[in-house]
Design a protein around this motif. Structure first.
Motif, mmCIF file in Angstrom:
data_model
loop_
_atom_site.group_PDB
_atom_site.id
_atom_site.type_symbol
_atom_site.label_atom_id
_atom_site.label_comp_id
_atom_site.label_asym_id
_atom_site.label_seq_id
_atom_site.Cartn_x
_atom_site.Cartn_y
_atom_site.Cartn_z
ATOM 1 N N PHE A 159 0.829 -1.204 0.000
ATOM 2 C CA PHE A 159 0.000 0.000 0.000
ATOM 3 C C PHE A 159 0.868 1.261 0.000
ATOM 4 C CE2 PHE A 159 -3.042 -3.140 1.242
ATOM 5 C CZ PHE A 159 -4.296 -2.637 0.921
ATOM 6 N N THR A 160 1.849 1.299 0.868
ATOM 7 C CA THR A 160 2.684 2.502 0.960
ATOM 8 C C THR A 160 3.524 2.691 -0.305
ATOM 9 O OG1 THR A 160 4.387 1.262 2.193
ATOM 10 C CG2 THR A 160 2.748 2.482 3.475
ATOM 11 N N ASP A 161 3.956 1.586 -0.919
ATOM 12 C CA ASP A 161 4.696 1.697 -2.190
ATOM 13 C C ASP A 161 3.807 2.281 -3.282
ATOM 14 O OD1 ASP A 161 6.949 0.648 -1.025
ATOM 15 O OD2 ASP A 161 6.764 -1.343 -1.939
ATOM 16 N N GLN A 162 2.553 1.844 -3.316
ATOM 17 C CA GLN A 162 1.613 2.370 -4.303
ATOM 18 C C GLN A 162 1.370 3.861 -4.062
ATOM 19 O OE1 GLN A 162 0.574 0.740 -6.839
ATOM 20 N NE2 GLN A 162 -1.282 1.665 -7.622
ATOM 21 N N ALA A 163 1.232 4.245 -2.801
ATOM 22 C CA ALA A 163 1.037 5.661 -2.472
ATOM 23 C C ALA A 163 2.216 6.498 -2.955
ATOM 24 C CB ALA A 163 0.839 5.821 -0.972
ATOM 25 N N LYS A 164 3.401 5.973 -2.755
ATOM 26 C CA LYS A 164 4.608 6.697 -3.185
ATOM 27 C C LYS A 164 4.627 6.857 -4.705
ATOM 28 C CE LYS A 164 8.221 5.846 -0.751
ATOM 29 N NZ LYS A 164 9.434 5.191 -0.162
ATOM 30 N N GLN A 165 4.249 5.790 -5.410
ATOM 31 C CA GLN A 165 4.196 5.852 -6.873
ATOM 32 C C GLN A 165 3.185 6.881 -7.361
ATOM 33 O OE1 GLN A 165 3.592 2.010 -8.733
ATOM 34 N NE2 GLN A 165 5.139 1.027 -7.449
ATOM 35 N N ASP A 182 6.663 5.808 6.148
ATOM 36 C CA ASP A 182 5.812 6.920 6.566
ATOM 37 C C ASP A 182 4.352 6.549 6.340
ATOM 38 O OD1 ASP A 182 4.778 9.311 7.341
ATOM 39 O OD2 ASP A 182 5.530 10.480 5.638
ATOM 40 N N VAL A 183 3.700 6.106 7.394
ATOM 41 C CA VAL A 183 2.294 5.720 7.314
ATOM 42 C C VAL A 183 1.604 6.163 8.599
ATOM 43 C CG1 VAL A 183 2.790 3.404 8.233
ATOM 44 C CG2 VAL A 183 0.679 3.800 6.947
ATOM 45 N N LYS A 184 0.408 6.699 8.482
ATOM 46 C CA LYS A 184 -0.356 7.152 9.635
ATOM 47 C C LYS A 184 -1.229 6.011 10.162
ATOM 48 C CE LYS A 184 1.296 11.264 9.004
ATOM 49 N NZ LYS A 184 2.442 11.692 9.848
ATOM 50 N N MET A 185 -1.359 5.953 11.479
ATOM 51 C CA MET A 185 -2.191 4.931 12.114
ATOM 52 C C MET A 185 -3.564 5.511 12.435
ATOM 53 S SD MET A 185 -1.579 2.591 15.538
ATOM 54 C CE MET A 185 -1.857 3.899 16.737
ATOM 55 N N SER A 186 -4.589 4.886 11.882
ATOM 56 C CA SER A 186 -5.948 5.362 12.078
ATOM 57 C C SER A 186 -6.879 4.178 12.268
ATOM 58 C CB SER A 186 -6.384 6.207 10.870
ATOM 59 O OG SER A 186 -7.750 6.543 10.959
ATOM 60 N N ILE A 187 -8.131 4.494 12.456
ATOM 61 C CA ILE A 187 -9.186 3.499 12.565
ATOM 62 C C ILE A 187 -10.428 4.089 11.915
ATOM 63 C CG2 ILE A 187 -10.291 4.191 14.740
ATOM 64 C CD1 ILE A 187 -9.087 0.634 14.223
ATOM 65 N N GLU A 188 -11.208 3.262 11.259
ATOM 66 C CA GLU A 188 -12.524 3.699 10.787
ATOM 67 C C GLU A 188 -13.566 3.075 11.693
ATOM 68 O OE1 GLU A 188 -15.588 3.706 6.957
ATOM 69 O OE2 GLU A 188 -13.853 2.360 6.944
ATOM 70 N N MET A 189 -14.215 3.923 12.468
ATOM 71 C CA MET A 189 -15.171 3.441 13.455
ATOM 72 C C MET A 189 -16.597 3.651 12.972
ATOM 73 S SD MET A 189 -15.347 4.220 17.498
ATOM 74 C CE MET A 189 -14.387 2.736 17.786
#
Length: 270
Positions: free
Chosen positions: A22-28, A79-86
């Motif tokens: 996921f993070t590699d795709q975001a960087k691309q 570099d990734v943010k930690m979140s939750i979808e509640m």
């Protein structure tokens, strides 16, 4: 700059290897602010907040493992943010607040997927749309948007008009605008940002969230925005962001909100 704050690992594994896809795709895709926001109902720690047969069959994660995954990512300089979808759950404000405060999230997304016992975006419940009063369902949905905003528990409201997912949309323009007005008034009086989500383009409705009329009210009332793809597979990260950016700019937005451990900062929309 670009954000993609609404993404899920649930179709894979809670491993660094899968997260890195996921993070590699975001960087691309040139996305500088990227986060994972797994569904809270997957975690054992949320059983006291939302529990029903559909949800309980899908509760298989422990928050300790989730937090450890992000620590591994940060230790590896990812570099990734930690979140939750509640799932915003009426009557459970105290329990939601206690859960949110128990973890060092960068931001928290609040979303509405349930109108009482009706899973509005689930294929298993699609037949219910023909059995229920459409306006009543919309009214109850936007009742929850209002109380979600009033709770001030969430940094972002997910897919603001998800209720349109199967293209069941009232023909009554005045009624719709009434729902949009009261929702945006409540959001404007809260800390809650709105996401422009490209996920709707991949759903039956084939539209961005939110509706341009609804987003226009958000802009007029000064509600900040983020961009999100709601990717459930790595390939969907940042998907169709050209359309999301065009929609944002068409109503007047030139900035996005970013988050870091609860701190927020506006950046120029790239």
């Amino acid at each position: 700059m670009l954000t993609d704050y609404h993404n899920h690992l649930e179709r894979g594994t809670l491993t660094l290897e899968y997260l890195k896809q996921f993070t590699d795709q975001a960087k691309q895709k040139g996305i500088e602010h990227f986060g994972i926001s797994e569904h809270a109902y997957h975690f054992y720690q949320t059983k006291n907040i939302l529990s029903n047969p559909w949800v309980d069959e899908r509760r298989f994660y422990d928050m300790d493992d989730y937090v450890k995954l992000f620590q591994q990512a940060w230790d590896a300089n990812i570099d990734v943010k930690m979140s939750i979808e509640m799932d915003y759950t009426p009557g459970k404000h105290k329990e939601m607040e206690q859960f949110i405060k128990s973890y060092d999230f960068d931001y928290v997304i609040g979303s509405i997927h349930w109108v009482e016992d009706f899973g509005i975006d689930l294929g298993e419940f699609k037949h219910e749309w023909d059995r229920r009063d459409l306006k009543e369902t919309y009214s109850k949905y936007f009742d929850q948007v209002v109380t979600l905003a009033e709770s001030n528990l969430f940094d972002i409201v997910g897919h603001l008009d998800l209720v349109k997912i199967f293209n069941y949309i009232p023909n009554d323009e005045e009624f719709l605008m009434e729902q949009y007005e009261r929702a945006t008034t409540a959001l404007a009086n809260s800390k809650t940002c709105v996401e422009i989500s490209t996920a709707g383009l991949r759903k039956y409705v084939g539209q961005l969230y939110p509706d341009p009329r609804l987003l226009n009210l958000c802009y007029k009332k000064g509600i900040p925005i983020v961009l999100s793809s709601d990717a459930h597979i790595p390939e969907d990260v940042g998907k169709d962001f050209d359309q999301a950016i065009a929609l944002a700019k068409s109503v007047g937005y030139s900035k996005l909100m970013t988050f870091n451990k609860g701190e927020r900062k506006e950046v120029s929309l790239g």
